[in-house]
Design a protein around this motif. Structure first.
Motif, mmCIF file in Angstrom:
data_model
loop_
_atom_site.group_PDB
_atom_site.id
_atom_site.type_symbol
_atom_site.label_atom_id
_atom_site.label_comp_id
_atom_site.label_asym_id
_atom_site.label_seq_id
_atom_site.Cartn_x
_atom_site.Cartn_y
_atom_site.Cartn_z
ATOM 1 N N PRO A 17 0.838 -1.213 0.000
ATOM 2 C CA PRO A 17 0.000 0.000 0.000
ATOM 3 C C PRO A 17 0.868 1.257 0.000
ATOM 4 O O PRO A 17 2.065 1.198 0.300
ATOM 5 C CB PRO A 17 -0.810 -0.137 1.300
ATOM 6 C CG PRO A 17 -0.801 -1.597 1.605
ATOM 7 C CD PRO A 17 0.531 -2.097 1.133
ATOM 8 N N PRO A 18 0.289 2.429 -0.274
ATOM 9 C CA PRO A 18 1.124 3.589 -0.629
ATOM 10 C C PRO A 18 1.569 4.513 0.504
ATOM 11 O O PRO A 18 2.404 5.377 0.253
ATOM 12 C CB PRO A 18 0.207 4.364 -1.586
ATOM 13 C CG PRO A 18 -1.171 4.035 -1.141
ATOM 14 C CD PRO A 18 -1.119 2.629 -0.632
ATOM 15 N N LEU A 19 1.069 4.388 1.746
ATOM 16 C CA LEU A 19 1.333 5.433 2.731
ATOM 17 C C LEU A 19 2.817 5.684 2.958
ATOM 18 O O LEU A 19 3.280 6.827 2.870
ATOM 19 C CB LEU A 19 0.658 5.096 4.066
ATOM 20 C CG LEU A 19 0.971 6.088 5.199
ATOM 21 C CD1 LEU A 19 0.532 7.498 4.833
ATOM 22 C CD2 LEU A 19 0.339 5.630 6.512
ATOM 23 N N ALA A 20 3.583 4.646 3.283
ATOM 24 C CA ALA A 20 5.008 4.839 3.573
ATOM 25 C C ALA A 20 5.738 5.415 2.364
ATOM 26 O O ALA A 20 6.639 6.259 2.517
ATOM 27 C CB ALA A 20 5.643 3.517 4.003
ATOM 28 N N PHE B 114 -7.220 4.869 13.688
ATOM 29 C CA PHE B 114 -6.441 5.659 12.731
ATOM 30 C C PHE B 114 -5.054 5.062 12.534
ATOM 31 O O PHE B 114 -4.585 4.900 11.397
ATOM 32 C CB PHE B 114 -6.336 7.101 13.226
ATOM 33 C CG PHE B 114 -5.490 7.987 12.354
ATOM 34 C CD1 PHE B 114 -6.009 8.535 11.194
ATOM 35 C CD2 PHE B 114 -4.169 8.262 12.686
ATOM 36 C CE1 PHE B 114 -5.231 9.346 10.373
ATOM 37 C CE2 PHE B 114 -3.380 9.067 11.877
ATOM 38 C CZ PHE B 114 -3.915 9.608 10.725
ATOM 39 N N PHE B 115 -4.376 4.721 13.631
ATOM 40 C CA PHE B 115 -3.023 4.187 13.514
ATOM 41 C C PHE B 115 -3.018 2.770 12.935
ATOM 42 O O PHE B 115 -2.044 2.379 12.273
ATOM 43 C CB PHE B 115 -2.325 4.226 14.871
ATOM 44 C CG PHE B 115 -2.018 5.626 15.343
ATOM 45 C CD1 PHE B 115 -1.369 6.531 14.516
ATOM 46 C CD2 PHE B 115 -2.392 6.051 16.609
ATOM 47 C CE1 PHE B 115 -1.093 7.823 14.932
ATOM 48 C CE2 PHE B 115 -2.125 7.340 17.040
ATOM 49 C CZ PHE B 115 -1.473 8.229 16.199
ATOM 50 N N LEU C 252 -1.497 -0.609 8.235
ATOM 51 C CA LEU C 252 -1.849 -1.359 7.030
ATOM 52 C C LEU C 252 -1.488 -0.576 5.778
ATOM 53 O O LEU C 252 -1.129 -1.162 4.749
ATOM 54 C CB LEU C 252 -3.342 -1.678 7.043
ATOM 55 C CG LEU C 252 -3.887 -2.477 5.858
ATOM 56 C CD1 LEU C 252 -3.189 -3.829 5.745
ATOM 57 C CD2 LEU C 252 -5.397 -2.676 5.994
ATOM 58 N N GLY C 253 -1.549 0.751 5.844
ATOM 59 C CA GLY C 253 -1.211 1.590 4.698
ATOM 60 C C GLY C 253 0.249 1.554 4.327
ATOM 61 O O GLY C 253 0.625 1.973 3.229
ATOM 62 N N CYS C 254 1.103 1.047 5.236
ATOM 63 C CA CYS C 254 2.537 0.933 4.939
ATOM 64 C C CYS C 254 2.867 -0.392 4.262
ATOM 65 O O CYS C 254 3.601 -0.430 3.276
ATOM 66 C CB CYS C 254 3.347 1.071 6.229
ATOM 67 S SG CYS C 254 3.268 2.705 6.977
ATOM 68 N N PRO D 212 -10.885 3.103 10.098
ATOM 69 C CA PRO D 212 -9.678 2.650 9.384
ATOM 70 C C PRO D 212 -9.902 2.445 7.891
ATOM 71 O O PRO D 212 -9.014 2.732 7.082
ATOM 72 C CB PRO D 212 -9.342 1.327 10.083
ATOM 73 C CG PRO D 212 -9.932 1.440 11.432
ATOM 74 C CD PRO D 212 -11.189 2.240 11.249
ATOM 75 N N LEU D 213 -11.094 1.945 7.518
ATOM 76 C CA LEU D 213 -11.375 1.741 6.095
ATOM 77 C C LEU D 213 -11.348 3.068 5.350
ATOM 78 O O LEU D 213 -10.746 3.170 4.261
ATOM 79 C CB LEU D 213 -12.726 1.060 5.923
ATOM 80 C CG LEU D 213 -13.191 0.846 4.481
ATOM 81 C CD1 LEU D 213 -12.211 -0.039 3.727
ATOM 82 C CD2 LEU D 213 -14.598 0.249 4.446
ATOM 83 N N CYS D 214 -11.977 4.096 5.918
ATOM 84 C CA CYS D 214 -11.987 5.412 5.268
ATOM 85 C C CYS D 214 -10.580 5.990 5.162
ATOM 86 O O CYS D 214 -10.197 6.552 4.127
ATOM 87 C CB CYS D 214 -12.895 6.369 6.031
ATOM 88 S SG CYS D 214 -14.645 5.933 5.959
ATOM 89 N N VAL D 215 -9.810 5.851 6.234
ATOM 90 C CA VAL D 215 -8.435 6.373 6.227
ATOM 91 C C VAL D 215 -7.588 5.617 5.209
ATOM 92 O O VAL D 215 -6.825 6.212 4.436
ATOM 93 C CB VAL D 215 -7.819 6.276 7.634
ATOM 94 C CG1 VAL D 215 -6.344 6.679 7.613
ATOM 95 C CG2 VAL D 215 -8.587 7.161 8.618
ATOM 96 N N TYR D 216 -7.732 4.295 5.187
ATOM 97 C CA TYR D 216 -6.972 3.462 4.245
ATOM 98 C C TYR D 216 -7.318 3.827 2.803
ATOM 99 O O TYR D 216 -6.422 3.944 1.948
ATOM 100 C CB TYR D 216 -7.298 1.997 4.520
ATOM 101 C CG TYR D 216 -6.520 0.996 3.690
ATOM 102 C CD1 TYR D 216 -5.148 0.837 3.850
ATOM 103 C CD2 TYR D 216 -7.163 0.199 2.750
ATOM 104 C CE1 TYR D 216 -4.444 -0.093 3.097
ATOM 105 C CE2 TYR D 216 -6.470 -0.737 2.002
ATOM 106 C CZ TYR D 216 -5.110 -0.876 2.177
ATOM 107 O OH TYR D 216 -4.417 -1.792 1.422
ATOM 108 N N LEU D 217 -8.603 4.026 2.518
ATOM 109 C CA LEU D 217 -9.015 4.429 1.173
ATOM 110 C C LEU D 217 -8.431 5.787 0.804
ATOM 111 O O LEU D 217 -8.083 6.024 -0.368
ATOM 112 C CB LEU D 217 -10.541 4.475 1.082
ATOM 113 C CG LEU D 217 -11.281 3.138 1.097
ATOM 114 C CD1 LEU D 217 -12.777 3.358 1.194
ATOM 115 C CD2 LEU D 217 -10.952 2.314 -0.143
#
Length: 736
Positions: free
Chosen positions: A67-70, A196-197, A202-204, A253-258
């Motif tokens: 996933p793209p966060l990191a 949120f965290f 998961l976003g990393c 978390p789903l909204c934040v991940y999206l």
């Protein structure tokens, strides 16, 4: 024993705790920023993640299994320090200095996140109720760990992953401490912070799901406890708790991940190296994409070249025939060979023949989704055919051959349906973008190929056969070019009016769903061997590491391996915990209670939660068939550092019981609370362990920082296990 357990020791005051927290944070910052500019070359997986940062700056679409966060954070850091995105991170050892890459500024982000993880570990232990010395000990197991230091000094994703994972555990503990203050603003704050965290973890990386598993398991236990009628809760109250957790730990978390993917798609708006992984519809949403710019409508009697999407071979035929018998004794049809060929030549030319009458002109001449066609091999004037004869290499699949143009005896076996991937009725078939499956009408098999080469009689070319699983992802083909139409004109010479090449739209959720599925598929497909890949059974014992970087002239190397003393302490702590719990359970079967109730509750609830976090971040790797490395153990190692501190506290403390008053849900009652006295002995033991950890870190630090000039003898001293594949070792210990 102490006379007044409610009066804190001078070493347990808030002021002293802040001083210790600052000290461990300073140590973490010092170790991770020390010599951050060395080496000034691309190291290990910086070839991937540095490149991705460049793609964000250039806004070029790329594909990755994570996933793209990191990567977004790395891209933002790269932009902030002035990186222009032109350096391509082609291979390990490429010079940053010669190419004017501000690599120190980019590396500073993971170094900072890795450093800030240490005070989070400290705060987690303090919030769980452990003494300052124990909290500092757990923090030092991470701060003074060579693997954590090496991994967080480079342009990699694990620093962000472990940072957000630690924040998730900390937030959940803060939330659980407020269980008697349910539905207050602070209660909602820490529950939402946990969600949120979790999304950020998961976003990393996809392994952030293990942190969800940890928190989710604790939440299930918590709700099960609330469901107990003996607690005095109504079902309405229980459903309020369930809804609050569902909202904060699933919906939020789903909204934040999206949102991470929404930013990802917004930034990467131009064609890039990741285009080919995506569907044609997705690719046509990117500015400058080849499919959008060069695709042409395909018409009947066009001579085309077909290409397999996955293996990139052309559909090919030549005058040679299948042999009478195959190696396993099976008899073939002895028909003309149809193969997959990697080079473009005239034997790849096929003409589209209609199977029904067409109007003289107009849109009826365009080939459309679900049309039934014949394919005529131009050089041999024979039609493509498949039949119920086993293929050479796969007896379960059908053989493909051809039939002479003037032979009408098997007409039905030459009929194929063009099924455009995700196509709609009447949709025109196009080059480049019109990915399709070719389905045989009588037998309903799909044209397919696979990388295994045919024997010498087919010149080692790929086998083409009929796959019964028509929805198999690898049955997709596309038309690479139109060689000529029926009048001998190439597509660009037809003189047709072309529609404006405007970027097409695709809904965010379709993009997200497609990318998510591809990420999971490619993650599972990372099964190739690697010299430094290891199984999970090796990780806790530090039986192997990873060679990140070497430089032969000055005999420098960076070898990822943890602080052996720290890792083995953590393993022993896990074993001791299992032994203590096992012995206690056996004793209680005989009505013996060797551990005071208060101490036992803390051991099960607090230490047990840390053990669960370790297990959830470790054991799932045994179920994976993909390529694995020791750095995958870092989140589990952080959890085991929390366990080590908890177990050490259990071994070093003395306990007494004293009466206290507890207010809960409007009732006041008295009970005996167990008070633990850490004592001077505990400070001495933790100080000694901290000193030994420091010496161990310093001893192995040349492998962490790539210190130049170690002799073969000095390398040998640091190779404490024969399984460590160090470079530049002395002759008696030379590594392969």
């Amino acid at each position: 024993m102490v006379s007044n357990p409610t009066s804190p020791s001078p070493f347990e005051t808030k002021k002293f705790s802040i001083i210790v927290a600052c000290a461990v944070t300073f140590i973490a910052l010092l170790l991770r920023f020390y010599k951050l500019n060395h080496p000034d070359e691309v190291v290990f997986d910086e070839v991937h993640f540095g490149k991705f940062a460049g793609h964000y700056i250039n806004r070029e679409y790329y594909f990755d299994v994570h996933p793209p966060l990191a990567k977004l954070l790395l891209g933002a850091a790269a932009w902030f320090v002035g990186f222009d995105g032109k350096f391509d991170f082609e291979k390990i050892g490429d010079s940053y200095t010669k190419n004017n890459v501000p690599y120190v500024g980019i590396r500073a982000l993971p170094a900072l996140l890795g450093s800030l993880t240490v005070p989070i570990v400290y705060a987690t232990m303090r919030e769980t109720g452990f003494p300052i010395a124990i909290a500092a000990f757990s923090a030092s197991l991470v701060a003074l760990d060579n693997a954590h230091v090496a991994q967080t000094r480079l342009i990699l994703l694990d620093a962000a992953l472990v940072f957000f994972m630690a924040l998730s555990l900390y937030s959940y503990i803060r939330f659980r401490k407020l269980r008697y203050y349910e539905f207050t603003s602070e209660w909602w704050l820490w529950l939402s912070a946990t969600g949120f965290f979790l999304a950020c973890t998961l976003g990393c990386k996809m392994v952030g799901l293990f942190t969800f598993l940890t928190i989710g398991s604790a939440v299930i236990v918590d709700l099960w406890d609330i469901l107990d009628y003996k607690k005095g809760y109504t079902m309405d109250h229980m459903w309020r708790h369930f809804s609050a957790r569902a909202l904060s730990l699933i919906a939020l978390p789903l909204c934040v991940y999206l949102s991470f993917f929404w930013i990802h798609f917004k930034v990467l708006k131009y064609s890039g190296p990741g285009d080919s992984f995506m569907s044609p519809a997705f690719q046509e949403t990117l500015h400058g994409n080849e499919l959008l710019m060069d695709s042409q409508e395909i018409r009947y009697y066009d001579i085309i070249v077909l290409k397999h999407r996955d293996t990139k071979v052309f559909l090919h035929s030549h005058i040679e025939m299948y042999p009478l018998r195959y190696e396993d004794g099976r008899i073939s049809s002895q028909g003309q060979q149809v193969t997959g060929y990697p080079h473009n030549d005239t034997n790849n030319h096929w003409q589209i023949i209609p199977t029904k009458a067409l109007p003289e002109a107009g849109h009826g001449r365009v080939v459309r989704h679900s049309d039934i066609i014949q394919l005529l091999h131009v050089n041999t004037q024979s039609h493509l055919l498949t039949h119920d004869v086993a293929s050479p290499l796969m007896p379960t699949n059908q053989e493909f051959t051809t039939l002479a143009k003037d032979d009408h005896s098997r007409y039905n076996d030459t009929l194929f349906q063009v099924n455009i991937a995700d196509g709609d009725d009447g949709q025109a078939w196009k080059t480049k973008s019109g990915h399709f499956r070719l389905i045989h009408i009588p037998t309903r098999v799909a044209l397919w190929t696979h990388p295994e080469p045919l024997p010498r009689w087919a010149f080692g070319q790929q086998e083409i056969n009929g796959n019964k699983n028509t929805q198999e992802r690898s049955t997709i083909w596309f038309v690479d070019t139109i060689v000529a139409d029926e009048n001998g004109l190439e597509a660009h010479d037809r003189g047709e009016a072309t529609s404006p090449r405007t970027v097409k739209r695709m809904s965010f959720f379709r993009k997200f769903g497609e990318l998510q599925l591809l990420m999971l598929q490619h993650n599972a497909g990372l099964t190739a061997s690697h010299p430094y890949a290891t199984g999970p059974i090796n990780w806790p014992f530090l039986l192997s590491g990873i060679s990140f970087w070497t430089e032969n002239e000055q005999k420098q190397q960076i070898y990822l391996a943890g602080n052996p003393l720290g890792w083995w302490i953590c393993v022993m702590a896990l074993s001791v915990f299992a032994g203590i719990i096992g012995a206690d359970l056996m004793a209680r079967r005989r009505n013996i209670k060797p551990i005071p109730e208060g101490i036992r509750n803390r051991l099960i609830n607090s230490t047990g939660f840390f053990v669960a976090a370790w297990a959830c971040h470790y054991f799932p790797f045994f179920l994976m068939n993909r390529q694995l490395f020791v750095h995958h153990y870092l989140p589990a190692h952080l959890s085991s550092a929390l366990v080590a501190g908890s177990v050490l506290n259990f071994l070093l403390t003395e306990s007494i019981e004293y009466p206290i008053s507890i207010e809960r849900r409007g009732f006041t009652r008295s009970k005996a609370r167990t008070y633990t006295d850490f004592g001077f002995r505990g400070f001495v033991v933790t100080a000694v362990l901290f000193t030994i950890l420091t010496f161990s870190f310093v001893f192995f630090s040349p492998l962490t920082y790539g210190t130049p000039g170690l002799s073969g003898e000095e390398v040998n001293k640091r190779r404490i296990l024969s399984s460590w594949t160090l470079h530049f070792a002395g002759k008696e210990h030379e590594s392969t």
